[in-house]
Design a protein around this motif. Structure first.
Motif, mmCIF file in Angstrom:
data_model
loop_
_atom_site.group_PDB
_atom_site.id
_atom_site.type_symbol
_atom_site.label_atom_id
_atom_site.label_comp_id
_atom_site.label_asym_id
_atom_site.label_seq_id
_atom_site.Cartn_x
_atom_site.Cartn_y
_atom_site.Cartn_z
ATOM 1 N N SER A 55 14.211 3.817 5.773
ATOM 2 C CA SER A 55 14.094 2.383 6.038
ATOM 3 C C SER A 55 13.027 2.113 7.099
ATOM 4 C CB SER A 55 15.439 1.814 6.476
ATOM 5 O OG SER A 55 15.944 2.524 7.606
ATOM 6 N N SER A 56 12.918 2.991 8.084
ATOM 7 C CA SER A 56 11.903 2.792 9.129
ATOM 8 C C SER A 56 10.501 2.984 8.568
ATOM 9 C CB SER A 56 12.141 3.767 10.289
ATOM 10 O OG SER A 56 12.071 5.116 9.846
ATOM 11 N N TYR A 57 10.348 3.938 7.642
ATOM 12 C CA TYR A 57 9.034 4.149 7.035
ATOM 13 C C TYR A 57 8.641 2.947 6.177
ATOM 14 C CZ TYR A 57 5.261 6.239 4.300
ATOM 15 O OH TYR A 57 4.052 6.490 3.712
ATOM 16 N N LEU A 58 9.596 2.399 5.436
ATOM 17 C CA LEU A 58 9.310 1.215 4.629
ATOM 18 C C LEU A 58 8.935 0.025 5.515
ATOM 19 C CD1 LEU A 58 12.106 1.418 1.886
ATOM 20 C CD2 LEU A 58 9.640 1.725 1.573
ATOM 21 N N ALA A 59 9.574 -0.082 6.660
ATOM 22 C CA ALA A 59 9.236 -1.166 7.587
ATOM 23 C C ALA A 59 7.795 -1.017 8.083
ATOM 24 C CB ALA A 59 10.208 -1.163 8.768
ATOM 25 N N GLU A 60 7.373 0.217 8.326
ATOM 26 C CA GLU A 60 5.984 0.464 8.724
ATOM 27 C C GLU A 60 5.021 0.076 7.603
ATOM 28 O OE1 GLU A 60 5.569 4.513 9.882
ATOM 29 O OE2 GLU A 60 7.081 4.397 11.468
ATOM 30 N N LEU A 61 5.399 0.390 6.378
ATOM 31 C CA LEU A 61 4.550 0.016 5.244
ATOM 32 C C LEU A 61 4.448 -1.500 5.121
ATOM 33 C CD1 LEU A 61 5.329 2.381 2.212
ATOM 34 C CD2 LEU A 61 3.286 2.283 3.625
ATOM 35 N N LEU A 62 5.540 -2.179 5.365
ATOM 36 C CA LEU A 62 5.530 -3.641 5.297
ATOM 37 C C LEU A 62 4.562 -4.223 6.330
ATOM 38 C CD1 LEU A 62 6.638 -6.238 4.087
ATOM 39 C CD2 LEU A 62 8.545 -6.113 5.720
ATOM 40 N N ASP A 63 4.577 -3.685 7.526
ATOM 41 C CA ASP A 63 3.619 -4.126 8.546
ATOM 42 C C ASP A 63 2.181 -3.860 8.100
ATOM 43 O OD1 ASP A 63 5.619 -4.984 10.226
ATOM 44 O OD2 ASP A 63 5.705 -3.115 11.375
ATOM 45 N N LEU A 64 1.978 -2.692 7.443
ATOM 46 C CA LEU A 64 0.637 -2.333 6.973
ATOM 47 C C LEU A 64 0.130 -3.324 5.938
ATOM 48 C CD1 LEU A 64 -1.779 -0.333 6.718
ATOM 49 C CD2 LEU A 64 -0.431 0.869 4.974
ATOM 50 N N VAL A 65 0.958 -3.633 4.933
ATOM 51 C CA VAL A 65 0.474 -4.488 3.846
ATOM 52 C C VAL A 65 0.336 -5.951 4.283
ATOM 53 C CG1 VAL A 65 1.410 -2.974 2.066
ATOM 54 C CG2 VAL A 65 2.807 -4.872 2.902
ATOM 55 N N ARG A 66 0.999 -6.316 5.367
ATOM 56 C CA ARG A 66 0.816 -7.678 5.890
ATOM 57 C C ARG A 66 -0.569 -7.839 6.503
ATOM 58 N NH1 ARG A 66 6.919 -8.369 8.422
ATOM 59 N NH2 ARG A 66 7.842 -9.390 6.573
ATOM 60 N N SER A 67 -1.085 -6.729 7.057
ATOM 61 C CA SER A 67 -2.430 -6.779 7.628
ATOM 62 C C SER A 67 -3.491 -6.314 6.640
ATOM 63 C CB SER A 67 -2.492 -5.903 8.891
ATOM 64 O OG SER A 67 -2.180 -4.553 8.583
ATOM 65 N N GLN A 68 -3.058 -5.531 5.646
ATOM 66 C CA GLN A 68 -3.979 -5.000 4.641
ATOM 67 C C GLN A 68 -3.318 -5.120 3.265
ATOM 68 O OE1 GLN A 68 -5.150 -0.945 5.383
ATOM 69 N NE2 GLN A 68 -6.479 -0.822 3.586
ATOM 70 N N PRO A 69 -3.336 -6.315 2.696
ATOM 71 C CA PRO A 69 -2.619 -6.558 1.445
ATOM 72 C C PRO A 69 -3.119 -5.682 0.290
ATOM 73 C CG PRO A 69 -3.305 -8.620 2.469
ATOM 74 C CD PRO A 69 -4.011 -7.518 3.198
ATOM 75 N N ALA A 70 -2.201 -5.370 -0.602
ATOM 76 C CA ALA A 70 -2.528 -4.630 -1.820
ATOM 77 C C ALA A 70 -2.282 -5.537 -3.026
ATOM 78 C CB ALA A 70 -1.671 -3.378 -1.922
ATOM 79 N N ASP A 71 -2.882 -5.176 -4.147
ATOM 80 C CA ASP A 71 -2.756 -6.001 -5.351
ATOM 81 C C ASP A 71 -1.502 -5.684 -6.154
ATOM 82 O OD1 ASP A 71 -5.314 -7.589 -5.401
ATOM 83 O OD2 ASP A 71 -6.135 -5.563 -5.240
ATOM 84 N N MET A 72 -1.015 -4.451 -6.077
ATOM 85 C CA MET A 72 0.186 -4.089 -6.823
ATOM 86 C C MET A 72 0.780 -2.798 -6.277
ATOM 87 S SD MET A 72 -1.519 -2.837 -10.453
ATOM 88 C CE MET A 72 -3.009 -3.853 -10.373
ATOM 89 N N ILE A 73 2.043 -2.577 -6.624
ATOM 90 C CA ILE A 73 2.745 -1.335 -6.303
ATOM 91 C C ILE A 73 2.996 -0.610 -7.626
ATOM 92 C CG2 ILE A 73 4.801 -0.297 -5.269
ATOM 93 C CD1 ILE A 73 5.162 -3.001 -3.729
ATOM 94 N N ILE A 74 2.610 0.654 -7.698
ATOM 95 C CA ILE A 74 2.737 1.414 -8.938
ATOM 96 C C ILE A 74 3.833 2.475 -8.799
ATOM 97 C CG2 ILE A 74 1.582 2.976 -10.542
ATOM 98 C CD1 ILE A 74 -1.056 1.732 -9.767
ATOM 99 N N ARG A 75 4.691 2.515 -9.787
ATOM 100 C CA ARG A 75 5.679 3.601 -9.871
ATOM 101 C C ARG A 75 5.829 4.000 -11.331
ATOM 102 N NH1 ARG A 75 10.589 2.257 -11.883
ATOM 103 N NH2 ARG A 75 11.147 0.043 -11.957
ATOM 104 N N SER A 76 6.330 5.195 -11.549
ATOM 105 C CA SER A 76 6.578 5.658 -12.918
ATOM 106 C C SER A 76 8.001 5.302 -13.332
ATOM 107 C CB SER A 76 6.377 7.171 -13.017
ATOM 108 O OG SER A 76 7.422 7.842 -12.352
ATOM 109 N N GLY A 77 8.267 5.437 -14.621
ATOM 110 C CA GLY A 77 9.563 5.051 -15.138
ATOM 111 C C GLY A 77 10.722 5.893 -14.635
ATOM 112 N N TYR A 78 10.466 7.124 -14.178
ATOM 113 C CA TYR A 78 11.564 7.982 -13.737
ATOM 114 C C TYR A 78 11.819 7.904 -12.232
ATOM 115 C CZ TYR A 78 8.022 11.439 -12.260
ATOM 116 O OH TYR A 78 6.966 12.081 -11.651
ATOM 117 N N GLU A 79 10.991 7.176 -11.510
ATOM 118 C CA GLU A 79 11.138 7.111 -10.051
ATOM 119 C C GLU A 79 12.121 6.014 -9.638
ATOM 120 O OE1 GLU A 79 6.673 8.767 -8.904
ATOM 121 O OE2 GLU A 79 6.996 6.625 -9.249
ATOM 122 N N ASP A 80 12.754 6.232 -8.512
ATOM 123 C CA ASP A 80 13.714 5.275 -7.958
ATOM 124 C C ASP A 80 13.022 3.931 -7.740
ATOM 125 O OD1 ASP A 80 15.675 3.903 -6.601
ATOM 126 O OD2 ASP A 80 15.879 5.354 -4.972
#
Length: 306
Positions: free
Chosen positions: A234-259
């Motif tokens: 959860s702490s790592y995801l919070a860091e990612l959220l801070d990152l994308v707020r300052s450096q937005p991305a266009d999409m998040i990619i995952r495969s069909g078997y991933e959580d």
């Protein structure tokens, strides 16, 4: 007195001759048995081998190829195989060595003609020289996401099939040339349709997409896994959220078997859409399935962009 005996011997002779003919026919027309570790290589073997191969994939597009068990049914398949076709570069390190050892099949052991690893025939990206615990330390093994590398692998595969089954070398060569001609036309179409993706930025769940992103000139700005194969905290995801707020991305990619939970959490918090992409082909026995799969990958990315 000799009549019935001669008749019986004649029938016995013809029966034995018939059995010999059947055995001979089966040996002449027997298909090469190929066990593929992943469905993308099963599909490529189907393309190049055609009617001369019988192919079985150890995994499906909805399974993590890192996490497979060398179950008895797979061992039995490996025991009867004339060839294996796998990714290599450590992708199957957790189960392929066990499969090979328990199969006791000399044809498919490392160093033998029937041991084919796709990553042996292309240059790898993402090598990690100072971390022996990294599951991609030898280089990123997911080379099937690069159509250019697939062409090189197809040529190497045709050479391997020809070496194992020289009688059908001409057929393998013809199938290879047909595949290459069709694939090169498709590559031009994919590049043209994917122009709108050039320069876009993405977040990925697992570092599986490096070859695809390089080919399409898409920037990877972050990975949901803090380390290959390690779920995000959860702490790592919070860091990612801070990152994308300052450096937005266009999409998040995952495969069909991933959580789906980590990517969905980040999407809900940031508004960045999640794109679920099939990791491999769904029907490896159907010629042309590789092209249809790439069509789907490109279409999913374009949908995510919009």
């Amino acid at each position: 007195a000799w009549g019935p005996t001669v008749h019986i011997h004649s029938r016995l002779f013809h029966f034995i001759g018939f059995l010999f003919f059947i055995a001979f026919s089966q040996s002449v027309f027997a298909k090469l048995s190929v066990l593929a570790c992943e469905p993308e290589w099963a599909a490529l073997v189907t393309e190049i081998g055609g009617k001369h191969v019988q192919v079985f994939s150890a995994t499906t597009a909805r399974q993590d190829p890192h996490q497979i068990q060398a179950r008895p049914s797979l061992i039995a398949k490996a025991r009867r195989a004339d060839m294996i076709a796998c990714s290599g570069a450590g992708l199957e390190a957790g189960w392929l060595p066990v499969l090979l050892r328990k199969s006791a099949n000399p044809k498919i052991q490392a160093g033998k003609p029937g041991h084919f690893l796709a990553t042996d025939h292309v240059q790898l990206l993402g090598k990690v020289m100072d971390d022996a615990t990294n599951i991609h330390a030898a280089g990123n093994p997911h080379v099937h996401f690069d159509p250019v590398r697939v062409l090189s692998i197809a040529t190497a595969l045709a050479n391997t099939l020809s070496a194992i089954d020289a009688d059908n070398k001409g057929a393998y060569r013809m199938n290879l040339e047909r595949f290459k001609a069709s694939w090169e036309i498709a590559m031009q179409d994919w590049k043209q349709s994917a122009k709108a993706l050039t320069g876009r930025s993405v977040i990925v769940h697992h570092d599986s997409w490096i070859y695809l992103l390089q080919w399409l000139q898409i920037e990877q700005v972050a990975t949901l896994e803090p380390k290959h194969g390690v779920p995000p905290s959860s702490s790592y995801l919070a860091e990612l959220l801070d990152l994308v707020r300052s450096q937005p991305a266009d999409m998040i990619i995952r495969s069909g078997y991933e959580d789906e939970r980590p990517s969905q959490w980040l999407s809900d918090k940031s508004g960045i859409p999640v794109v679920s992409i099939p990791f491999s082909v769904s029907d490896y026995q159907n010629p042309g399935e590789l092209k249809r799969w790439v069509d789907t990958v490109i279409a999913k990315l374009l949908q995510g962009k919009s």
